[in-house]
Design a protein around this motif. Structure first.
Motif, PDB file in Angstrom:
ATOM      1  N   ASN A 243       0.816  -1.220   0.000  1.00 20.63           N
ATOM      2  CA  ASN A 243       0.000   0.000   0.000  1.00 20.63           C
ATOM      3  C   ASN A 243       0.849   1.269   0.000  1.00 20.63           C
ATOM      4  N   ARG A 244       1.972   1.187   0.726  1.00 21.18           N
ATOM      5  CA  ARG A 244       2.834   2.354   0.825  1.00 21.18           C
ATOM      6  C   ARG A 244       3.353   2.765  -0.558  1.00 21.18           C
ATOM      7  N   GLU A 245       3.807   1.744  -1.309  1.00 20.71           N
ATOM      8  CA  GLU A 245       4.279   2.003  -2.674  1.00 20.71           C
ATOM      9  C   GLU A 245       3.149   2.543  -3.556  1.00 20.71           C
ATOM     10  N   TYR A 246       1.966   1.945  -3.403  1.00 21.18           N
ATOM     11  CA  TYR A 246       0.790   2.367  -4.181  1.00 21.18           C
ATOM     12  C   TYR A 246       0.472   3.826  -3.893  1.00 21.18           C
ATOM     13  N   ASP A 247       0.427   4.200  -2.625  1.00 21.65           N
ATOM     14  CA  ASP A 247       0.121   5.584  -2.240  1.00 21.65           C
ATOM     15  C   ASP A 247       1.165   6.558  -2.780  1.00 21.65           C
ATOM     16  N   ALA A 248       2.425   6.156  -2.673  1.00 22.28           N
ATOM     17  CA  ALA A 248       3.512   7.032  -3.140  1.00 22.28           C
ATOM     18  C   ALA A 248       3.376   7.301  -4.633  1.00 22.28           C
ATOM     19  N   LEU A 249       3.074   6.246  -5.406  1.00 21.77           N
ATOM     20  CA  LEU A 249       2.958   6.403  -6.865  1.00 21.77           C
ATOM     21  C   LEU A 249       1.727   7.243  -7.246  1.00 21.77           C
ATOM     22  N   THR A 250       0.593   6.953  -6.598  1.00 22.80           N
ATOM     23  CA  THR A 250      -0.608   7.758  -6.929  1.00 22.80           C
ATOM     24  C   THR A 250      -0.380   9.226  -6.557  1.00 22.80           C
ATOM     25  N   LYS A 251       0.347   9.457  -5.482  1.00 18.49           N
ATOM     26  CA  LYS A 251       0.675  10.843  -5.075  1.00 18.49           C
ATOM     27  C   LYS A 251       1.525  11.518  -6.168  1.00 18.49           C
ATOM     28  N   GLU A 252       2.516  10.801  -6.696  1.00 25.40           N
ATOM     29  CA  GLU A 252       3.377  11.331  -7.760  1.00 25.40           C
ATOM     30  C   GLU A 252       2.561  11.659  -9.008  1.00 25.40           C
ATOM     31  N   ILE A 253       1.648  10.744  -9.357  1.00 23.01           N
ATOM     32  CA  ILE A 253       0.803  10.960 -10.549  1.00 23.01           C
ATOM     33  C   ILE A 253      -0.054  12.216 -10.359  1.00 23.01           C
ATOM     34  N   GLU A 254      -0.574  12.374  -9.153  1.00 20.67           N
ATOM     35  CA  GLU A 254      -1.397  13.536  -8.828  1.00 20.67           C
ATOM     36  C   GLU A 254      -0.586  14.831  -9.014  1.00 20.67           C
ATOM     37  N   ILE A 255       0.625  14.799  -8.492  1.00 24.98           N
ATOM     38  CA  ILE A 255       1.512  15.980  -8.601  1.00 24.98           C
ATOM     39  C   ILE A 255       1.761  16.332 -10.074  1.00 24.98           C
ATOM     40  N   GLN A 256       2.042  15.312 -10.890  1.00 23.55           N
ATOM     41  CA  GLN A 256       2.317  15.553 -12.310  1.00 23.55           C
ATOM     42  C   GLN A 256       1.081  16.079 -13.029  1.00 23.55           C
ATOM     43  N   ASN A 257      -0.100  15.582 -12.642  1.00 24.79           N
ATOM     44  CA  ASN A 257      -1.337  16.091 -13.260  1.00 24.79           C
ATOM     45  C   ASN A 257      -1.557  17.560 -12.909  1.00 24.79           C
ATOM     46  N   LEU A 258      -1.250  17.913 -11.676  1.00 25.11           N
ATOM     47  CA  LEU A 258      -1.360  19.324 -11.259  1.00 25.11           C
ATOM     48  C   LEU A 258      -0.378  20.186 -12.064  1.00 25.11           C
ATOM     49  N   GLU A 259       0.821  19.667 -12.234  1.00 28.47           N
ATOM     50  CA  GLU A 259       1.857  20.353 -13.016  1.00 28.47           C
ATOM     51  C   GLU A 259       1.344  20.630 -14.432  1.00 28.47           C
ATOM     52  N   ILE A 260       0.707  19.608 -15.026  1.00 30.58           N
ATOM     53  CA  ILE A 260       0.146  19.772 -16.385  1.00 30.58           C
ATOM     54  C   ILE A 260      -0.916  20.878 -16.394  1.00 30.58           C
ATOM     55  N   GLN A 261      -1.777  20.904 -15.382  1.00 29.15           N
ATOM     56  CA  GLN A 261      -2.826  21.937 -15.310  1.00 29.15           C
ATOM     57  C   GLN A 261      -2.216  23.337 -15.212  1.00 29.15           C
ATOM     58  N   VAL A 262      -1.192  23.460 -14.367  1.00 33.09           N
ATOM     59  CA  VAL A 262      -0.525  24.768 -14.222  1.00 33.09           C
ATOM     60  C   VAL A 262       0.051  25.208 -15.571  1.00 33.09           C
ATOM     61  N   CYS A 263       0.727  24.271 -16.260  1.00 35.24           N
ATOM     62  CA  CYS A 263       1.329  24.585 -17.567  1.00 35.24           C
ATOM     63  C   CYS A 263       0.263  24.996 -18.585  1.00 35.24           C
ATOM     64  N   GLU A 264      -0.850  24.293 -18.604  1.00 31.65           N
ATOM     65  CA  GLU A 264      -1.921  24.625 -19.563  1.00 31.65           C
ATOM     66  C   GLU A 264      -2.475  26.020 -19.297  1.00 31.65           C
ATOM     67  N   LYS A 265      -2.598  26.354 -18.011  1.00 27.70           N
ATOM     68  CA  LYS A 265      -3.090  27.685 -17.643  1.00 27.70           C
ATOM     69  C   LYS A 265      -2.099  28.753 -18.126  1.00 27.70           C
ATOM     70  N   LYS A 266      -0.822  28.519 -17.896  1.00 34.68           N
ATOM     71  CA  LYS A 266       0.219  29.470 -18.319  1.00 34.68           C
ATOM     72  C   LYS A 266       0.215  29.633 -19.839  1.00 34.68           C
ATOM     73  N   ILE A 267       0.044  28.512 -20.545  1.00 43.72           N
ATOM     74  CA  ILE A 267       0.036  28.576 -22.021  1.00 43.72           C
ATOM     75  C   ILE A 267      -1.131  29.443 -22.506  1.00 43.72           C
ATOM     76  N   ARG A 268      -2.296  29.298 -21.868  1.00 44.39           N
ATOM     77  CA  ARG A 268      -3.450  30.134 -22.241  1.00 44.39           C
ATOM     78  C   ARG A 268      -3.142  31.606 -21.995  1.00 44.39           C
ATOM     79  N   GLU A 269      -2.557  31.908 -20.828  1.00 49.49           N
ATOM     80  CA  GLU A 269      -2.217  33.299 -20.490  1.00 49.49           C
ATOM     81  C   GLU A 269      -1.217  33.884 -21.501  1.00 49.49           C
ATOM     82  N   HIS A 270      -0.201  33.104 -21.829  1.00 49.28           N
ATOM     83  CA  HIS A 270       0.786  33.554 -22.823  1.00 49.28           C
ATOM     84  C   HIS A 270       0.126  33.793 -24.176  1.00 49.28           C
ATOM     85  N   GLY A 271      -0.877  32.963 -24.490  1.00 45.46           N
ATOM     86  CA  GLY A 271      -1.603  33.108 -25.762  1.00 45.46           C
ATOM     87  C   GLY A 271      -2.299  34.459 -25.828  1.00 45.46           C
ATOM     88  N   PHE A 272      -2.968  34.839 -24.726  1.00 42.76           N
ATOM     89  CA  PHE A 272      -3.653  36.153 -24.681  1.00 42.76           C
ATOM     90  C   PHE A 272      -2.632  37.276 -24.825  1.00 42.76           C
TER      91      PHE A 272
END
Ligand SMILES: [Zn+2]
Length: 247
Positions: free
Chosen positions: A91-120
């Motif tokens: 479970n510990r390994e499972y939690d650690a990996l899902t946490k990492e995936i969550e972090i990377q998904n957040l990173e993608i969202q931040v980048c997409e937001k920045k790309i939209r702002e740069h577009g404007f």
């Protein structure tokens, strides 16, 4: 050769007419070089501004490319973690990996937001960039016209001015030193360069003060040199101006 007062007045008026023509030529030419240099400054200023906007646009485009690369990296990591998830041991390994995936998904969202702002940013800056470029073209056109005008005027009026200067020099030899000195002093002190003026609507056309009727008669008699009581300019009657023009 003793001149009559009338001849003296005519000579003075002739000299004044020549000097006024020279003043006008210098005035016209005098403003053009300044207009040309003002336009040159404006063009240089616009070019600097356009260059600055261009640099900013390039930087924003680079920033978009960077964000896109960051998204790709995050996606690669997510894929890797997804694969690792298939053979987790606890479970510990499972939690650690899902946490990492969550972090990377957040990173993608931040980048997409920045790309939209740069577009404007790019859209609005491109608009400013295009306006500045259009303005630059207009100003460059104005500058070319003014430069040509200056060239034409300089070559045309140069000859005219030389001719007038020679005439003025010759005319001044016809005037006795005492009067010529008075004339030169008056001309130097007058804002409009006028030392000899006419009666215009019963007034001195140099300072616009009224001339008494008796004084006007004296001026028309041409028996003595009469100066304006208010500004000290030498006064001549209107007819002298016409007689001079006919010569
Ligand atoms: Zn006056």
């Amino acid at each position: 050769m003793e001149q009559t007062v009338e001849q003296k007045l005519k000579a003075l008026y002739e000299l004044q007419s020549l000097h006024t023509k020279i003043d006008k030529i210098r005035q016209i030419r005098g403003e053009l070089p300044m207009e040309v240099s003002d336009l040159e400054d404006e063009v240089a200023g616009l070019e600097t501004r356009i260059q600055k906007i261009k640099t900013e646009l390039d930087e924003t485009e680079d920033a978009i490319v960077n964000r896109k690369n960051m998204i790709k990296e995050a996606q690669t990591l997510i894929k890797k973690y997804d694969t690792q998830l298939k053979d987790v041991k606890n479970n510990r390994e499972y939690d650690a990996l899902t946490k990492e995936i969550e972090i990377q998904n957040l990173e993608i969202q931040v980048c997409e937001k920045k790309i939209r702002e740069h577009g404007f940013e790019i859209t609005s800056k491109t608009e400013i960039y295009e306006q500045a470029n259009a303005n630059l073209e207009l100003r460059k056109g104005d500058l070319e016209l003014k430069k040509k005008e200056l060239e034409t005027i300089t070559s045309e009026t140069g000859k005219e001015e030389d001719g007038l200067l020679k005439k003025a020099e010759k005319a001044s030899t016809q005037i006795e030193d005492r009067l010529l000195n008075a004339y030169t002093r008056l001309r130097k002190n007058a804002v409009n360069g006028l030392a000899v003026v006419t009666i215009d609507r019963d007034s001195c056309s140099g300072c616009f003060n009224q001339i008494p009727p008796q004084r006007q008669l004296d001026i028309r008699q041409r028996k003595k040199v009469i100066v304006c009581e208010h500004c000290g300019r030498i006064l001549v009657d209107e007819l002298i101006t016409q007689e001079n023009a006919e010569n």
